[in-house]
Each structure stands twice: as C-alpha cells, then as structure tokens.
Design an enzyme around this catalytic site. Structure first.
Site, PDB file in Angstrom:
ATOM      1  N   LYS A  88       0.829  -1.210   0.000  1.00  0.00           N
ATOM      2  CA  LYS A  88       0.000   0.000   0.000  1.00  0.00           C
ATOM      3  C   LYS A  88       0.868   1.266   0.000  1.00  0.00           C
ATOM      4  CE  LYS A  88      -3.791  -2.427   0.233  1.00  0.00           C
ATOM      5  NZ  LYS A  88      -3.187  -3.702  -0.155  1.00  0.00           N
ATOM      6  N   ASP A  89       0.219   2.373  -0.310  1.00  0.00           N
ATOM      7  CA  ASP A  89       0.910   3.653  -0.415  1.00  0.00           C
ATOM      8  C   ASP A  89       1.421   4.131   0.942  1.00  0.00           C
ATOM      9  OD1 ASP A  89      -1.390   3.507  -2.494  1.00  0.00           O
ATOM     10  OD2 ASP A  89       0.018   4.930  -3.348  1.00  0.00           O
TER      11      ASP A  89
END
Length: 424
Positions: A88-89
């Site tokens: 994920k970011d």
C-alpha cells in the site's frame, strides 16, 4: 487519445490519456487522510487455527516495508516472518491484512507504534502472499482544482473511466520520490549487480535535498562507501545497510543487494516488468490502436478466466465482446516463460526485450538470485471502474474499487492531467 506533456510520465512509459476532456488539475494527498485505501481480503484467509496470526494493519504515513520491520522489532522476530497480500501507499491512510508466523494475539496487543494500529483477526495455515486479496476500495480527495467549476469535466472523465483508461502501472510502482526501482531491476536482470547497487544508492533525483543528492552523486562517481556511510541520514537504513556491507566486503555488490529485504529485491524486477508493460501499451497507441480496437493476434482475457486470440475472421465478434465488457485485450508481462511472437502483445514485448538485451533466461537467473518466480503473465490493457464523485466545497472526492494490481493514481491522472508530482 491525448499525449501526456510531462517528462516523468513519458519516461515511465505512461504517455497517453484516454479522455479528451481537460483535466481539473489540483493536488492529491495534501494530507494522508486525502488518500484512503481499504483492502478487500479473500474470505478464506483467517480462521480459528494455524501457526499464522492474521491481523488487520491500519497505518498512516508509513511505508509498508518500514512498518513491517518496526512491528517485527517490537515483537522480537525476523521481519521475514511477516507476509502481506498487497503493498500500500505511504502518504495515505491504509488498512490491510498481514500474517505473522508463530506469535499470539497477546503479543500483538503489546505492539505500540505511532500511527499504526494492529488488530488480530484470526489464524491461518498459510502466510499471506502478494496477490492474496480481492481488490482495494479507495476514498480520495483532490484539493485545489485549477478550475472553479470542474463539474462538467468530472462527469465527462467519469464516463471515460467507466468505458476504460490505459491500465498503466502508476508512479508509486517505480518510486514516488526516486523512480529508480525499474532501473535497478533492469541491471539485476542483466546480471550487473554493481550497476544495480550504484543506481539504488547513487542515482540522485531533484525531489531530494541538496545534501542527499551530493552524497549520492559522490558515491556514484567514486564507488567508495565510507564517505556516504558517514554522511547519509540514519533513517536511510536500506542504503546504509548496503554501504556497510561494501565497506566490510569491498566489491561484493551481489552481497550488498542481499542486505535488502527479499520482497524489495523482487519488487525491482517486477517494476521492470511493469515498465515494459507501460511502454508496450503506449507503443500500441502510437500505432493507432485504441483500448477497444482488437487486431489479429491480440490475446483476449475473459471475465471467467478463459483466454482466446483475435483473428481476422472473429474480429467483429471480439469487438462486440469487448464493448459489452465480456473480455479485454491483454499484453504480455515478460518472465521466464517463452513468449509467443505470433500474438500482437508477444511481438511488441519481444522487440522491447531485444532493445534492452534481456531474455527469458535472464528472468530465470533473476529468480534464482531473488528467490521469486517471474513466470510472466497477461495483463488487461484497459482499466474500467464505476466512479462515485462529489464536489465538497472547493475539493473533489472520488470513491471507487479496483482489482489487485491496478492503480488508483492511474484513475486520478485522467481526472487531474497534472504534473505527476502533484499526486505523490
């Protein structure tokens, strides 16, 4: 289709937009809460027994690899005992599942880290691996659009995204601040570990501080790890670990790479695969073919998993299937598997690999070095999703769901058509 004017996007193969509408501009991720991601887990992952504790990890403004290492440190275990389904970011609020081998819910309850919440969910007999998820839900806010009344543009672009936009791999696949991940992967594939290390540590980018850029550039020129090891900030632990190895074991560049987590090593090679896909997709547009324009030799992916090939005799039927959402044209992601140059996607990718002097055998050698299989796969060229959009004061909120491996920034760039640095 319109071409992107931004050098960074063009460098990464992301050279086209699907929509003709002007972008709304603006900025994504003004604060981490503007970019929210909720992983949609597979229902069968997480039961009542098994050596792997499945937890929900919610984090704010943490890079996943660093979060995992800090969690492992608090638990007193190796970070290699922690697995996850999707990366994920960083500059975001994200929620996802992770698996931790041979720990208890009580041990996890003792983990205290700022902006990290770790909640036990269940147990499983197997660790989570990349791809073990159904998809991701996104809730995004674009602030400060360039136009005071973006409503009409939003509606037009929303319809375009529903019909399909280029399924590019987004900027974060290559490194948001320093998009060098694919370049390191190229050198690993070519077996040049020295250049891989020099690229990862020594290649400077404008978004970094002048001090860090100078340190990187000096190392790139001198190959001497000592000055960089003394000067690099402590938080740059990956670079420092590699430099320390080179300081102790002069010239052992393959050993320096192995100081990195295995999942990061595998991401280098997969990032180069992604780069090749982006380039091949843009080359297709260069030749005048759109997302829904099949040509003889195209590989087709159907919703039920079936595959087929477009031929001169079935083009009309294939075009109808594509318009009705039953199948998608696909391009080949190269790996150890031999490509079929008879297919359109295989031909284009074969030419790109020849340009970089890389063969399927090189992916086999990289697999042995990284301990990850790179078999190759077919990926749809179009990304389609339903968008829920709303104007909230001077900001725009977008909500949508994407399958695994698809990028929210690929959707956002269609709406914004802005410099990609405004999305990181």
């Amino acid at each position: 289709m319109n071409q992107s004017p931004y050098p960074l996007e063009r460098e990464l193969g992301m050279r086209y937009y699907a929509s003709d509408a002007e972008g709304i501009g603006g900025r994504l991720r003004s604060v981490p809460g503007d970019f929210r991601v909720e992983e949609i887990p597979l229902p069968e992952k997480g039961g009542t027994s098994g050596p792997y504790l499945i937890c929900t990890l919610t984090k704010t403004n943490w890079e996943l690899q660093h979060a995992v290492k800090e969690i492992a440190k608090r638990l007193g275990i190796s970070h290699r005992r922690i697995g996850w389904a999707g990366t994920k970011d960083r500059n975001a609020v994200t929620s996802q599942r992770i698996s931790i081998y041979n720990v208890t819910a009580g041990q996890v309850a003792g983990v205290r880290l700022k902006d990290i919440l770790l909640e036990p969910f269940g147990n499983a007999n197997e660790a989570l691996s990349l791809g073990d998820l159904k998809g991701n839900r996104f809730d995004l806010v674009i602030r400060e659009p360039d136009t005071p009344d973006p409503g009409e543009r939003i509606q037009e672009i929303t319809e375009t995204v529903r019909d399909g936009v280029p399924n590019y791999y987004g900027l974060q696949r290559f490194g948001a601040i320093r998009p060098v991940t694919h370049k390191v992967g190229k050198w690993i594939l070519r077996g040049d570990f020295e250049q891989a290390v020099l690229t990862y540590i020594g290649l400077a980018y404008p978004a970094e501080t002048d001090t860090v850029k100078a340190i990187r550039s000096e190392f790139y020129q001198s190959r001497d790890p000592a000055p960089a090891l003394r000067s690099l900030p402590v938080q740059m632990n990956y670079e420092r670990a590699m430099l320390h190895h080179l300081h102790v074991h002069a010239g052992d560049y393959s050993g320096a790479l192995r100081e990195l987590p295995p999942k990061l090593l595998s991401m280098f090679v997969s990032a180069f695969q992604s780069y090749l896909f982006n380039c091949a997709l843009s080359l297709r547009f260069d030749e005048g073919y759109g997302l829904s324009d099949p040509v003889p030799g195209d590989r087709l992916l159907f919703a039920n998993g079936r595959t087929d090939t477009a031929t001169t005799s079935n083009l009309a039927a294939v075009s109808l299937h594509i318009r009705r959402g039953r199948c998608s044209i696909a391009l080949f992601m190269p790996g150890r598997e031999k490509m079929d140059p008879k297919t359109e996607g295989g031909r284009v990718m074969e030419e790109l690999l020849a340009e970089y002097s890389i063969t399927p055998e090189d992916f086999g050698h990289a697999s042995a070095f990284v301990h990850t299989k790179f078999e190759g796969a077919w990926r749809p060229i179009a990304l389609k999703t339903e968008i829920e959009s709303a104007l909230e004061g001077s900001s725009v909120r977008l909500k949508f769901t994407l399958p695994p491996g698809h990028y929210a920034t690929t959707v956002c760039r269609e709406f914004m058509k802005a410099d990609p640095v405004r999305m990181i």
